[in-house]
Design an enzyme around this catalytic site. Sequence first.
Site, PDB file in Angstrom:
ATOM      1  N   GLY A   1      66.446  58.563  29.553  1.00  0.00           N
ATOM      2  CA  GLY A   1      65.605  58.179  30.958  1.00  0.00           C
ATOM      3  C   GLY A   1      64.346  57.038  30.216  1.00  0.00           C
ATOM      4  O   GLY A   1      64.003  56.182  31.148  1.00  0.00           O
TER       5      GLY A   1
ATOM      6  N   TYR B   1      55.629  60.757  35.381  1.00  0.00           N
ATOM      7  CA  TYR B   1      56.285  60.763  34.050  1.00  0.00           C
ATOM      8  C   TYR B   1      57.655  59.926  33.946  1.00  0.00           C
ATOM      9  O   TYR B   1      58.587  60.051  34.610  1.00  0.00           O
ATOM     10  CB  TYR B   1      56.779  62.179  33.266  1.00  0.00           C
ATOM     11  CG  TYR B   1      57.048  62.075  32.037  1.00  0.00           C
ATOM     12  CD1 TYR B   1      56.261  62.691  30.943  1.00  0.00           C
ATOM     13  CD2 TYR B   1      58.322  61.840  31.377  1.00  0.00           C
ATOM     14  CE1 TYR B   1      56.352  62.504  29.599  1.00  0.00           C
ATOM     15  CE2 TYR B   1      58.686  61.810  30.163  1.00  0.00           C
ATOM     16  CZ  TYR B   1      57.818  62.068  29.221  1.00  0.00           C
ATOM     17  OH  TYR B   1      57.853  62.049  27.822  1.00  0.00           O
TER      18      TYR B   1
HETATM   19  C1  LIG Z   1      61.226  61.333  35.914  1.00  0.00           C
HETATM   20  C2  LIG Z   1      61.552  61.192  34.731  1.00  0.00           C
HETATM   21  N1  LIG Z   1      61.696  59.888  34.104  1.00  0.00           N
HETATM   22  C3  LIG Z   1      61.781  59.856  33.002  1.00  0.00           C
HETATM   23  C4  LIG Z   1      61.911  60.974  31.891  1.00  0.00           C
HETATM   24  C5  LIG Z   1      62.485  60.399  30.464  1.00  0.00           C
HETATM   25  O1  LIG Z   1      63.590  60.695  30.196  1.00  0.00           O
HETATM   26  P1  LIG Z   1      63.865  61.369  28.727  1.00  0.00           P
HETATM   27  O2  LIG Z   1      63.087  62.290  28.120  1.00  0.00           O
HETATM   28  O3  LIG Z   1      65.386  61.417  28.727  1.00  0.00           O
HETATM   29  O4  LIG Z   1      63.664  59.799  27.942  1.00  0.00           O
HETATM   30  C6  LIG Z   1      61.622  62.008  32.303  1.00  0.00           C
HETATM   31  C7  LIG Z   1      61.757  63.168  31.319  1.00  0.00           C
HETATM   32  O5  LIG Z   1      61.280  64.109  31.470  1.00  0.00           O
HETATM   33  C8  LIG Z   1      61.561  62.387  33.615  1.00  0.00           C
HETATM   34  O6  LIG Z   1      61.254  63.382  34.104  1.00  0.00           O
END
Ligand SMILES: Cc1ncc(COP(=O)(O)O)c(C=O)c1O
Length: 431
Positions: free
Chosen positions: A109, A136
Amino acid sequence: MNTLYARDEAAIAGIEKLRFFPLEVVSGHGCTLVTPDGRELLDLSATWTASGLGHGHPAVVEAVSRAVRSAPGSGGLSAVHPDSVGLAEDLLDLVPGSGERRVYLGHAGSDANDVALRACRHATGRRTVLAFEHSYHGGVGVAMGVSGVHVDAGVAPDPDAVFLPYPNPFRPASGDVAADVAACLKLADHHLATGAIACLIVEPILSDGGLVVPPDGFLAELHALCRRHAVPMICDEVKMGLGRPGTLHAFEHDGVVPDIVTFGKVLGGGLPLSAAVGPAGLLDKPAASALLTTAGNPICTAAGRAVLATITGEQLPERAAKVGAVLQDALRAVDAEQVGDVRGRGLAIGLELVDPATGEPDSRLAAQVSYRAWELGAVVYYVGGNVLEITPPLVLSEDEAHRAAEIIGAAIADAAAGKVDAEEVARYAGW
Ligand SMILES: Cc1ncc(COP(=O)(O)O)c(C=O)c1O
C-alpha cells in the site's frame, strides 16, 4: 527459553515490529492461526486485513502454485506477462471511472500511495498535498510524510502536507459532528481554492487512526469540492477496500468515483501486491519514474487475480455485510461499561474502550484486552490508542462471529477485573 519468539527478538530488526503479545504462528487455515504447540487462534485481524480471504485459501494456493511452476521471470519492468496485464484489466473492470485509465502495480500500500501522490505532483506541477490528521498511507516517502499517524509519532511531516481534521462522530471535536464536517469542508475549500494543491488523499474509513467511520455524505461532499477546484482525489482503499465494508469498494457507500484509487493488503492474498488505478494523464508520466524490479511479477499478480475472482465470485462483500452485522450486534450485546462505542461497516469494526468514570479513551485497557484475548484464543489488535480493530477474514462464519464476541467480552471483563499481568503486557509496546 529458545522459543520462536525469542529467536525473532535476537534476529529480526525492531524497526519493523509492532507487537501486542508474543504471537508465534506456523500455519493457518481459514480464520484460524496455528501456533508451534498446536494451539488454534481465531484471527480477528487477518494480518491487518492482508489475509482477507483467510489463510491458505485454495484459490490463492492454486494460482500461486501454478505461477511458481511456470513463472518465466520476475517482473513487469521490461516484459509483459498474461497475469500482470490480466490483473490490470481486472482492476479496470472493477473500479469505476471514465476516460483512458491505467494501473500501477506495486508491492505494498505504501508504494501505491507514494507513486499516486508523486504522480499528482508531477502532473499538476503543484506540491501541496491535502491529507488528514491521524491518517495512515504508508511507511515510505511521500506516503509516510502525509500520514498523520507518523506525524503523531514524531516523524517530520512532508513539508508540503496540510492536514485536515477527520470528522469523528463518537468524539466530535466541537461537540457536534455536523459542525465538525462543515468546518472540515470549509477548511478544505479554503486550501483547494489557493490553486496550490496537487491532490487530496483520504481513507474512506480512518483505520489506523481509530476505525473512525465518517458521517454519511462526508466523502461525497469532499469529492464535490475537489471536482469544483479540479484537484484529483486519491481514495486509499488499501485497508478497507475489496469487500470488507460490505461493498466491493468503501467509497461506494457515498456514491463517489474518486480520481485515483489505491489498493494493497487483501489484493495479494498474503503476498506483496498493490495497485493504483487512475487516469492515464496522471499515471503515465514521467516515464520510468516508479521502477520496482519485481513489481507486477507473475506470482503476485496470479495471486491478485485469484483474490479478485474469489471476492466477486463468492460474493464476499455481501457476506461481509451479513456476517459483519451479526458480529457487530454480538459486540454491542457485550455487557461492559468499558465499551464506549461499537462502529463499523461490514467486517471493518472498531470497539472503543473507555474509562467508565470519565468516558475518556483507555489505551492501557486496550493493550490489556488485546493481550487477554490472545490468552483466551483470539488475535485482535488495537488502533488509535484505545480502539480494538476487528477485521477478520471475509470468510468468517456466523459461529466464528459469535465466538469472537464471546472472547472479546471475556477479555474485557478479565482486564477490567485486573486479571491481566500489566508488567507482562508492558513488554509489548504496541503502537
Ligand atoms: C489505509 C492504509 N493505506 C496504506 C497502508 C500501507 O500499506 P502497506 O503497509 O502494505 O505498505 C496501510 C497500512 O496499514 C493502510 O492502513
